[in-house]
Design an enzyme around this catalytic site. Structure first.
Site, short mmCIF file in Angstrom:
data_model
loop_
_atom_site.label_atom_id
_atom_site.label_comp_id
_atom_site.label_asym_id
_atom_site.label_seq_id
_atom_site.Cartn_x
_atom_site.Cartn_y
_atom_site.Cartn_z
CG HIS A 148 -0.06 -8.47 33.97
ND1 HIS A 148 -0.12 -7.11 33.74
CD2 HIS A 148 0.92 -8.67 34.91
CE1 HIS A 148 0.77 -6.51 34.52
NE2 HIS A 148 1.41 -7.43 35.22
CB ALA A 191 -2.82 -3.65 0.62
P1 FAD Z 1 -2.02 -1.91 -7.24
O1 FAD Z 1 -1.27 -2.49 -6.12
O2 FAD Z 1 -1.66 -0.54 -7.70
O3 FAD Z 1 -1.89 -2.93 -8.43
C1 FAD Z 1 -2.42 -2.68 -9.69
C2 FAD Z 1 -1.65 -3.49 -10.70
O4 FAD Z 1 -2.32 -3.41 -11.95
C3 FAD Z 1 -0.22 -3.00 -10.93
O5 FAD Z 1 0.67 -4.07 -10.91
C4 FAD Z 1 -0.29 -2.37 -12.33
O6 FAD Z 1 0.93 -2.50 -13.02
C5 FAD Z 1 -1.37 -3.23 -12.98
N1 FAD Z 1 -2.05 -2.58 -14.09
C6 FAD Z 1 -2.64 -1.37 -14.11
N2 FAD Z 1 -3.24 -1.14 -15.30
C7 FAD Z 1 -3.00 -2.25 -16.05
C8 FAD Z 1 -3.37 -2.62 -17.37
N3 FAD Z 1 -4.12 -1.83 -18.13
N4 FAD Z 1 -2.94 -3.81 -17.82
C9 FAD Z 1 -2.19 -4.63 -17.05
N5 FAD Z 1 -1.84 -4.33 -15.79
C10 FAD Z 1 -2.25 -3.16 -15.29
N6 FAD Z 1 -1.69 0.17 1.84
C11 FAD Z 1 -1.84 -0.53 2.97
O7 FAD Z 1 -2.89 -1.14 3.18
N7 FAD Z 1 -0.85 -0.58 3.92
C12 FAD Z 1 0.32 0.07 3.75
O8 FAD Z 1 1.18 0.01 4.62
C13 FAD Z 1 0.51 0.81 2.57
N8 FAD Z 1 1.66 1.47 2.35
C14 FAD Z 1 1.85 2.13 1.18
C15 FAD Z 1 3.05 2.80 0.99
C16 FAD Z 1 3.27 3.49 -0.19
C17 FAD Z 1 4.59 4.20 -0.40
C18 FAD Z 1 2.27 3.49 -1.20
C19 FAD Z 1 2.51 4.19 -2.50
C20 FAD Z 1 1.07 2.84 -1.01
C21 FAD Z 1 0.85 2.16 0.19
N9 FAD Z 1 -0.36 1.51 0.45
C22 FAD Z 1 -0.53 0.83 1.62
C23 FAD Z 1 -1.46 1.50 -0.53
C24 FAD Z 1 -1.45 0.17 -1.30
O9 FAD Z 1 -0.21 0.02 -1.95
C25 FAD Z 1 -2.59 0.15 -2.29
O10 FAD Z 1 -3.80 0.41 -1.62
C26 FAD Z 1 -2.68 -1.20 -2.97
O11 FAD Z 1 -1.49 -1.52 -3.64
C27 FAD Z 1 -3.84 -1.21 -3.97
O12 FAD Z 1 -3.94 -2.47 -4.54
P2 FAD Z 1 -4.54 -2.69 -5.99
O13 FAD Z 1 -4.38 -4.14 -6.27
O14 FAD Z 1 -5.85 -2.06 -6.08
O15 FAD Z 1 -3.60 -1.86 -6.95
#
Ligand code: FAD
Ligand code: NAD
Length: 479
Positions: free
Chosen positions: A452, A328
């Protein structure tokens, strides 16, 4: 007639929503399009991280840890609480509340920054246009922008040997929603998700078997840390089977029978639920019209340069949908960089200092290079290791497993990597990130004073140990 914005962000996860907020802060008229809907079918922001990733998993990790401690370690502190019982429903309701508070918080931030939140599925068209469709709508709305940021995230990878099946074979989202504690839980993949969610359900009472294809455990981290982690998790009762290749699954009423192969031959294993946690892949489903000629690599990852520019001028891509760790904070960092670059600033992301954390107990955290990687690159380095067992604070906590390892360049003493396993390492690693961001040497850290008694002193002692002068350790154990 198309609506017009300075910037349109596709995806409202931690990459996309952060990019949108930064664009708005910089005075750009910004829209963010997201298709996510919650269980009540309401549109929500926050993407995977808030809705089915980082946040709900950490809420359950915390709750399950308290339950486990109440049963196993409160008495060590002289706190006796008989008759501890689990209310799984209440635990899930709390998790959902944590998620709702945060997703509503982002909607509030959008409002206060005057960001237009568009709900529905977005598709990139040529000439920097985007078409948005709500479910079931035949005709979508057309939006155009000077700049478009693709932040569509990732989805769980699937394997043919274990296709998802109702609530018996699930991905990580399903594993955050089990209505009861499975007596026997199988997990394919002993990576971040397998270990975190395996820990949750083990603490709540499941027997957990993890089948990991790699012959080595947790190859993404330092091998000494991985070795300690394997010892700790095994002693907690996680049954981790390495070199296990799943051949197939059979549904037997309310059970799943797994067939797998390892160095010892073919095996069968019956579990009540099975989680498939074998990685995630970029989500580009329906994201762009073929005429846009957006370049993807062979893995389906959107091709970008260091500044997250795609091959189409004015179109950027950030977060899980591009190269680099699927984390994230990495996506958020890219979001800020892209927003600032669009505004004409010279921002960048330091990919060498992206921290990684696995939120098990003990926690595992690292930043920078591992010993293995440095050795392979032929770099000369020095190592300082200090165990939590020699820390007064860790002893007071009752949490002494693990250590901090600092790796410094042999010639310049610059810190090249920090690897840790132990209590609160998710927080301690920030010190290492700051040190590396400012190109600190191990000597700089050794000369710094730490309060500490704190766990941070272990980090300090590891820095002293690089030069063989850790204080609170017998000489024979110095490196
Ligand atoms: P996402 O969070 O996947 O968001 C993408 C968004 O785009 C979604 O809302 C989706 O609906 C939307 N979307 C996609 N295509 C379209 C479209 N064509 N039109 C409109 N909307 C669309 N990472 C960490 O750093 N720390 C953690 O502790 C951690 N724990 C995790 C635990 C689990 C169980 C999982 C599954 C993942 C975890 N991650 C963690 C990874 C983290 O969730 C991702 O790296 C992060 O969410 C990626 O962010 P993003 O914005 O790239 O994508
Ligand atoms: P991962 O890449 O961390 O682990 C997947 C594991 O599955 C690997 O060990 C791999 O060797 C194994 N595997 C792959 N195919 C297999 C097969 N057919 N049979 C058995 N094992 C197999 O992926 P994940 O745990 O699914 O997590 C997905 C992503 O989400 C990761 O990239 C991670 O960065 C992110 N995430 C991060 C955190 C965190 O930051 N704490 C937590 C959860 C998820």
């Amino acid at each position: 007639m198309a609506r017009h914005f300075d910037v349109v962000v596709i995806g409202g996860g931690p990459a996309g929503y952060v990019a949108a907020i930064r664009c708005a802060q910089l005075g750009m008229n910004t829209a963010c399009i997201d298709q996510w809907r919650d269980r009540q079918d309401r549109p929500v922001l926050g993407g995977t991280c808030l809705n089915s990733g980082c946040i709900p998993s950490k809420a359950l990790l915390e709750s399950s840890e308290i339950y486990d401690q109440a049963q196993s370690s409160f008495s060590m502190h002289g706190v006796k609480c008989g008759g501890v019982t689990l209310d799984l429903n209440a635990m899930m309701v709390r998790k959902d509340k944590v998620v709702a508070t945060l997703t509503q918080g982002i909607a509030g931030l959008f409002k206060s920054h005057k960001i237009t939140w568009v709900t529905g599925h977005a598709r990139l068209l040529p000439r920097k246009q985007v078409e948005v469709h709500e479910d079931g709508e035949s005709k979508g709305q057309l939006i155009e922008a000077e700049n478009i940021i693709l932040a569509s995230g990732s989805i769980p990878a699937e394997i043919d040997a274990a296709p998802l099946h109702g609530d018996l074979i699930v991905d990580s989202s399903g594993a955050l929603e089990f209505p009861e504690v499975p007596a026997r839980l199988g997990i394919i993949g002993a990576g971040a998700i397998g270990l975190e969610l395996g820990s949750v359900w083990r603490r709540l009472g499941s027997q957990v078997v993890l089948l990991e294809a790699q012959p080595e455990f947790l190859t993404i981290t330092d091998s000494q840390v991985a070795g300690e982690a394997l010892r700790q998790f095994t002693s907690q009762g996680l049954d981790i089977r390495l070199g296990a290749r799943v051949l197939g699954c059979r549904i037997l009423e309310n059970h799943v029978e797994l067939e797998y192969q390892d160095h010892g031959g073919d095996h069968r294993e019956t579990v009540d639920r099975l989680i498939v946690a074998v990685g995630r892949r970029p989500n580009t489903r329906g994201l762009f019209a073929p005429e846009t000629e957006l370049l993807l690599d062979e893995w389906g990852v959107i091709h970008v340069d260091e500044q997250c520019r795609t091959n189409i001028p004015g179109v950027y891509a950030i977060g899980d949908v591009v190269r680099g760790p699927m984390l994230a904070h990495k996506g958020s960092g890219e979001g800020i960089m892209v927003a600032e670059r669009i505004a004409g600033q010279q921002s960048s992301v330091n990919y060498d200092t992206v921290p990684s954390v696995i939120y098990t107990l003990p926690e595992i955290a690292w930043v920078g290079k591992s010993e293995q990687a440095l050795r392979a690159a032929g770099t000369n380095f020095r190592v300082g290791v200090f165990p939590f067992s020699a820390s007064g604070r860790a002893l007071a906590l009752g949490n002494t497993a693990g250590m901090v390892k600092i790796i410094a360049d042999a010639a310049t003493d610059r810190v090249l990597g920090v690897h840790m396993i132990g209590p609160h390492c998710s927080e301690l690693i920030a010190q290492a990130v700051i040190a590396m961001q400012f190109s600190a040497s191990s000597e700089d850290l050794a000369m710094t004073m730490f309060a500490h008694p704190t766990l941070s002193e272990v980090f300090h002692e590891a820095a002293l140990a690089v030069d063989g002068r850790a204080i609170h350790i017998a000489r024979a154990r110095r490196r």
